[in-house]
Design a protein around this motif. Sequence first.
Motif, PDB file in Angstrom:
ATOM      1  N   ARG A 175     -22.330  17.262  39.800  1.00 32.97           N
ATOM      2  CA  ARG A 175     -21.333  17.521  38.763  1.00 32.97           C
ATOM      3  C   ARG A 175     -19.923  17.459  39.357  1.00 32.97           C
ATOM      4  NH1 ARG A 175     -20.210  18.761  33.677  1.00 32.97           N
ATOM      5  NH2 ARG A 175     -18.149  19.675  33.564  1.00 32.97           N
ATOM      6  N   MET A 178     -18.957  14.008  39.717  1.00 35.43           N
ATOM      7  CA  MET A 178     -18.700  13.412  38.415  1.00 35.43           C
ATOM      8  C   MET A 178     -17.272  13.704  37.960  1.00 35.43           C
ATOM      9  SD  MET A 178     -20.808  14.531  35.114  1.00 35.43           S
ATOM     10  CE  MET A 178     -19.930  15.733  34.165  1.00 35.43           C
ATOM     11  N   ARG A 181     -15.047  11.508  40.017  1.00 38.75           N
ATOM     12  CA  ARG A 181     -15.083  10.118  39.551  1.00 38.75           C
ATOM     13  C   ARG A 181     -14.281   9.950  38.269  1.00 38.75           C
ATOM     14  NH1 ARG A 181     -20.702   9.086  38.315  1.00 38.75           N
ATOM     15  NH2 ARG A 181     -21.113  11.123  39.183  1.00 38.75           N
ATOM     16  N   ALA A 182     -14.484  10.877  37.343  1.00 38.20           N
ATOM     17  CA  ALA A 182     -13.761  10.787  36.073  1.00 38.20           C
ATOM     18  C   ALA A 182     -12.253  10.876  36.317  1.00 38.20           C
ATOM     19  CB  ALA A 182     -14.219  11.894  35.132  1.00 38.20           C
ATOM     20  N   GLU A 185     -11.017   7.665  37.727  1.00 40.82           N
ATOM     21  CA  GLU A 185     -10.992   6.546  36.776  1.00 40.82           C
ATOM     22  C   GLU A 185      -9.877   6.703  35.745  1.00 40.82           C
ATOM     23  OE1 GLU A 185     -14.815   5.477  35.160  1.00 40.82           O
ATOM     24  OE2 GLU A 185     -13.898   4.273  33.590  1.00 40.82           O
ATOM     25  N   ARG A 186      -9.768   7.875  35.143  1.00 42.33           N
ATOM     26  CA  ARG A 186      -8.744   8.046  34.102  1.00 42.33           C
ATOM     27  C   ARG A 186      -8.218   9.467  34.163  1.00 42.33           C
ATOM     28  NH1 ARG A 186     -10.026   5.092  28.629  1.00 42.33           N
ATOM     29  NH2 ARG A 186      -7.865   5.716  28.380  1.00 42.33           N
ATOM     30  N   THR A 190      -8.875  12.520  31.414  1.00 40.95           N
ATOM     31  CA  THR A 190      -9.772  13.559  31.893  1.00 40.95           C
ATOM     32  C   THR A 190      -9.180  14.944  31.649  1.00 40.95           C
ATOM     33  OG1 THR A 190     -10.593  12.016  33.543  1.00 40.95           O
ATOM     34  CG2 THR A 190     -11.074  14.337  33.917  1.00 40.95           C
ATOM     35  N   ARG A 191      -7.878  15.043  31.776  1.00 41.73           N
ATOM     36  CA  ARG A 191      -7.232  16.314  31.454  1.00 41.73           C
ATOM     37  C   ARG A 191      -7.409  16.636  29.978  1.00 41.73           C
ATOM     38  NH1 ARG A 191      -1.263  16.710  33.415  1.00 41.73           N
ATOM     39  NH2 ARG A 191      -1.730  18.880  33.024  1.00 41.73           N
ATOM     40  N   PHE A 193      -9.801  16.060  28.268  1.00 43.91           N
ATOM     41  CA  PHE A 193     -11.162  16.528  28.041  1.00 43.91           C
ATOM     42  C   PHE A 193     -11.394  17.885  28.686  1.00 43.91           C
ATOM     43  CE2 PHE A 193     -12.397  11.859  27.549  1.00 43.91           C
ATOM     44  CZ  PHE A 193     -12.356  11.959  26.168  1.00 43.91           C
ATOM     45  N   GLY A 194     -10.314  18.561  29.037  1.00 49.21           N
ATOM     46  CA  GLY A 194     -10.451  19.952  29.465  1.00 49.21           C
ATOM     47  C   GLY A 194     -10.645  20.172  30.954  1.00 49.21           C
ATOM     48  N   ILE A 195     -10.427  19.145  31.759  1.00 50.97           N
ATOM     49  CA  ILE A 195     -10.625  19.291  33.207  1.00 50.97           C
ATOM     50  C   ILE A 195      -9.262  19.470  33.886  1.00 50.97           C
ATOM     51  CG2 ILE A 195     -11.625  18.235  35.266  1.00 50.97           C
ATOM     52  CD1 ILE A 195     -13.759  18.337  33.223  1.00 50.97           C
ATOM     53  N   SER A 196      -9.133  20.502  34.722  1.00 47.56           N
ATOM     54  CA  SER A 196      -7.871  20.729  35.430  1.00 47.56           C
ATOM     55  C   SER A 196      -7.804  19.823  36.642  1.00 47.56           C
ATOM     56  CB  SER A 196      -7.751  22.188  35.867  1.00 47.56           C
ATOM     57  OG  SER A 196      -7.871  23.029  34.761  1.00 47.56           O
ATOM     58  N   VAL A 197      -7.419  18.582  36.391  1.00 46.33           N
ATOM     59  CA  VAL A 197      -7.448  17.577  37.455  1.00 46.33           C
ATOM     60  C   VAL A 197      -6.584  17.990  38.647  1.00 46.33           C
ATOM     61  CG1 VAL A 197      -6.841  15.192  38.017  1.00 46.33           C
ATOM     62  CG2 VAL A 197      -7.975  15.711  35.862  1.00 46.33           C
ATOM     63  N   ARG A 199      -6.035  20.719  40.054  1.00 43.53           N
ATOM     64  CA  ARG A 199      -6.674  21.613  41.014  1.00 43.53           C
ATOM     65  C   ARG A 199      -7.623  20.849  41.928  1.00 43.53           C
ATOM     66  NH1 ARG A 199      -9.540  26.095  38.076  1.00 43.53           N
ATOM     67  NH2 ARG A 199      -7.892  26.202  36.520  1.00 43.53           N
TER      68      ARG A 199
ATOM     69  N   GLU B  71      -5.377  20.008  29.388  1.00 43.22           N
ATOM     70  CA  GLU B  71      -6.674  20.655  29.619  1.00 43.22           C
ATOM     71  C   GLU B  71      -6.785  21.979  28.870  1.00 43.22           C
ATOM     72  OE1 GLU B  71      -4.617  19.529  31.956  1.00 43.22           O
ATOM     73  OE2 GLU B  71      -4.433  20.869  33.701  1.00 43.22           O
ATOM     74  N   ALA B  74      -7.505  21.196  25.245  1.00 40.56           N
ATOM     75  CA  ALA B  74      -8.901  20.813  25.040  1.00 40.56           C
ATOM     76  C   ALA B  74      -9.780  22.063  25.021  1.00 40.56           C
ATOM     77  CB  ALA B  74      -9.347  19.859  26.138  1.00 40.56           C
ATOM     78  N   TYR B  88     -16.091   6.452  30.286  1.00 34.71           N
ATOM     79  CA  TYR B  88     -15.924   6.212  31.717  1.00 34.71           C
ATOM     80  C   TYR B  88     -16.981   5.222  32.211  1.00 34.71           C
ATOM     81  CZ  TYR B  88     -12.974  10.351  31.663  1.00 34.71           C
ATOM     82  OH  TYR B  88     -11.990  11.259  31.394  1.00 34.71           O
ATOM     83  N   PRO B 101     -16.027  20.547  29.149  1.00 33.54           N
ATOM     84  CA  PRO B 101     -16.688  21.853  29.013  1.00 33.54           C
ATOM     85  C   PRO B 101     -17.051  22.111  27.558  1.00 33.54           C
ATOM     86  CG  PRO B 101     -14.320  22.117  29.250  1.00 33.54           C
ATOM     87  CD  PRO B 101     -14.608  20.661  29.456  1.00 33.54           C
TER      88      PRO B 101
END
Lengths: 300, 230
Positions: A175, A178, A181-182, A185-186, A190-191, A193-197, A199, B71, B74, B88, B101
Amino acid sequence: MRRGPRRTSMDLGYATLQVFNGLVNGAFYALLSLGLAVIFGMLRVVNFAHGAFYMLGAFAAYLLQLELGIGFWPALVLAPAAVALVGIAVERLLLRRLYGLDPLYGFLLTFGLTLLIQDGMRVRFGLQGQPYATPTELGGSLSLGAIAYPAYRLFVIAFSLAVCVAVWYAIERTRLGMVVRASIERRDLTRAFGISVDRWVTGTFAFGIALAGLAGVLAAPMRNVSPTMGAEPVILTFAVVVIGGMGSIAGAVVAGFAVGVLASLGAIVNPALENILVFALMAVVLLVRPAGLFGSLEAR
Amino acid sequence: MLEVAGLSAWYGQAQALKKVAFRVDDGELITLVGRNGAGKTTTLRCLVGLHREMEGRIVLGGEEISGWSPERRARAGLGFVPDDRGIYATLTVDENLTLPPQVGPTAWPLDRIYATFPVLRERRRASGAKLSGGEQQILSIARALRMGARILLLDEPTEGLAPVLVQQLREMLLDAKREGLTALLVEQNLRFATAVADRHYLLAQGEIVETLDNAAVAVRERELLRHLGV
Ligand SMILES: Nc1ncnc2c1ncn2[C@@H]1O[C@H](COP(=O)(O)OP(=O)(O)OP(=O)(O)O)[C@@H](O)[C@H]1O
Ligand SMILES: [Mg+2]
């Protein structure tokens, strides 16, 4: 026809020897370019200081031995960790300010950093190399049919391969990988989509730097530990990254080993060919597949 | 649920949105219609935090979120289905689905996703790049459903879809709506828009020029189609 009978076991032995030498060099290229690829993918920074961190890894092992009597095996973990801490400081205090600017700034910063680190180490330790003993468990040679080959070097090949496979697994099958990778890629999406890139960026940089430090520790018993030891491998590593494809994990590893072997085989024909072949290959790849053998241009 | 007021946006000197205002209430499905370049995508990108050159108020569930990072928005419940689908290539179908999430109690379990969209189950180990355009669109919507977003922001989900898929998508949205789905849908396809949505905001050159209900769209279909250039 005349050449046939002349192929003595001596020639075969030399060729085998060169293949293994190539694999050893490739082991270093793979570790270094893997770190560069991960860092480039995530930060869009071409880390010129990679060779300097490699050198710091070797020095960390050397100093652990000299000052604290800590041997090779613990150093294999401690030295990369120490170098990674330096990496975290560099990312947090310096690189972070340059995100969003032209990538050239990151390149210039890490170039300046390289000179600073190299000269700083030179002031303290001088230019001549310091010896670092091969761990006793890995002294001596193993027989490989026609030749005997130093056990330590065989360990370097196997260990580097194992690390590369482990990193590949972590990136492709977990995970955590993953998310990386996400983000590679973008990043923006990705942010969303709720991911704290952000960090993950520091961690990724530290990890890439730790790989460089690890390569440095592995190099310490084979090459003199000196402030400029990172200068040459880093140039070839850049060629490897271009050949494998900027930011491609598998590309970095495969191209690393391939370039090592190719250069060594070229040296059989003519020692001057060793590096020329690598850069010729790089030029061909750039002309035929500008994204590199494993790269894709869209991912940028 | 979602309230937007005085939303203006720029690309450098060029102003793309001018004081846009609209609202989406709980359980409502509204559309944003407008011809190419009207500013529909820009509006959604402002909402999710990907377009920064903007000013105005964005209130989600009573909280002003326009200063928040993407983030955080979201995680507060914005489910984004971007116009390029945002699939992706380096992630498998499974990974694409589980990347975000789960942010709300309405999050769809993976079993339900795969039961509803069997095409995705068949290809769950395939790379996102290997999917057809239609499959990517379904995956993109499924991903937002799996998050359990409070409001879905869909950017032209029917674009480039075969008629049978458009039909399926309509059924699916209507089902989800019966379960209380709230959504803001960007749509050029008026038939689709009136079939699923309650209200329509007409966007022209960055401004909301009209609010229409389904009856008004039906009466003025010709004129609207001409305006949309479709
Ligand atoms: N990256 C960009 N740089 C400069 N201008 C842009 C950019 N993206 C969009 N625009 C401009 O902003 C305006 C609104 O564009 P937007 O993409 O929001 O329209 P849209 O309604 O989504 O159109 P479409 O139906 O074609 O998707 C257009 O005039 C467009 O030319
Ligand atoms: Mg658009």
